[in-house]
Scaffold this motif. Structure first.
Motif, PDB file in Angstrom:
ATOM      1  N   GLU A  75       0.831  -1.206   0.000  1.00  0.00           N
ATOM      2  CA  GLU A  75       0.000   0.000   0.000  1.00  0.00           C
ATOM      3  C   GLU A  75       0.865   1.256   0.000  1.00  0.00           C
ATOM      4  OE1 GLU A  75      -2.053  -1.085   3.504  1.00  0.00           O
ATOM      5  OE2 GLU A  75      -3.509  -2.322   2.425  1.00  0.00           O
TER       6      GLU A  75
ATOM      7  N   LEU B 262      -6.845   1.975  -0.624  1.00  0.00           N
ATOM      8  CA  LEU B 262      -6.446   3.339  -0.282  1.00  0.00           C
ATOM      9  C   LEU B 262      -7.594   4.326  -0.518  1.00  0.00           C
ATOM     10  CD1 LEU B 262      -2.811   3.310  -1.697  1.00  0.00           C
ATOM     11  CD2 LEU B 262      -3.467   3.423   0.705  1.00  0.00           C
TER      12      LEU B 262
ATOM     13  N   ILE C 294      -7.659   8.074   1.302  1.00  0.00           N
ATOM     14  CA  ILE C 294      -6.335   8.597   0.947  1.00  0.00           C
ATOM     15  C   ILE C 294      -6.275   8.944  -0.540  1.00  0.00           C
ATOM     16  CG2 ILE C 294      -3.883   7.996   0.811  1.00  0.00           C
ATOM     17  CD1 ILE C 294      -4.434   6.228   3.346  1.00  0.00           C
ATOM     18  N   LEU C 295      -6.937   8.143  -1.352  1.00  0.00           N
ATOM     19  CA  LEU C 295      -7.011   8.377  -2.791  1.00  0.00           C
ATOM     20  C   LEU C 295      -8.452   8.656  -3.197  1.00  0.00           C
ATOM     21  CD1 LEU C 295      -4.840   5.433  -4.243  1.00  0.00           C
ATOM     22  CD2 LEU C 295      -4.073   7.712  -3.593  1.00  0.00           C
TER      23      LEU C 295
ATOM     24  N   VAL D  72      -3.976  11.294  -5.185  1.00  0.00           N
ATOM     25  CA  VAL D  72      -3.846  11.449  -3.737  1.00  0.00           C
ATOM     26  C   VAL D  72      -4.650  12.666  -3.268  1.00  0.00           C
ATOM     27  CG1 VAL D  72      -2.213  11.933  -1.858  1.00  0.00           C
ATOM     28  CG2 VAL D  72      -1.569  10.365  -3.692  1.00  0.00           C
TER      29      VAL D  72
ATOM     30  N   TYR E 290       0.790   4.047  -2.885  1.00  0.00           N
ATOM     31  CA  TYR E 290       0.621   5.453  -2.521  1.00  0.00           C
ATOM     32  C   TYR E 290       1.759   6.297  -3.102  1.00  0.00           C
ATOM     33  CZ  TYR E 290       0.826   9.697   0.246  1.00  0.00           C
ATOM     34  OH  TYR E 290       0.916  11.007   0.629  1.00  0.00           O
TER      35      TYR E 290
END
Length: 145
Positions: A15, A52, A57-58, A68, A19
């Protein structure tokens, strides 16, 4: 992104890699993430992208590309600063600053810097450059897979 967009979460290595790739090269789709991460299939990349995304986060745009929206501030990523679309080791900023301080001391004292000033400062330069190179090495190994 601003400070309130930072998250402190525990992520698995895969992950963090996803990211990192999306942060530096995004927005990306699953196939692009697969190529950059050397995952065995786009479905593995999609799994991590969606995970994510579910964590906030995304986000996914209308073209199916992920980008992001929150900066991760935990694990290895806490040692990096986001500058534009790159994650730069914090130690680099410190290393450059202390190196410039040493150069300034040498110029001011015309090369005759008292050891009481120069020794701790030189030691700090060596340690900070070592840490910077180590962080770059860790990043390279992490993204290599």
């Amino acid at each position: 992104m601003n400070d309130k967009d930072n998250v402190d979460v525990g992520l698995k290595k895969s992950e963090i890699v996803v990211y990192w790739v999306v942060f530096e090269k995004g927005p990306l789709g699953p196939r692009e993430v697969q190529r950059f991460t050397n995952f065995t299939s786009p479905s593995k990349a999609l799994y991590h992208l969606e995970k994510l995304k579910d964590m906030g986060i995304l986000k996914k745009n209308s073209f199916g590309k992920y980008y992001v929206v929150k900066r991760i501030n935990s694990g290895i990523l806490r040692f990096y600063l986001p500058i534009r679309n790159r994650l730069i080791p914090r130690a680099l900023i410190y290393a450059v600053s202390v190196t410039l301080l040493n150069v300034t001391l040498l110029l001011i004292f015309h090369g005759n810097v008292p050891l009481i000033f120069f020794t701790p400062s030189l030691l700090a330069v060596i340690i900070l450059w070592y840490e910077t190179l180590d962080l770059w090495k860790m990043k390279k190994e992490l993204l290599k897979g």
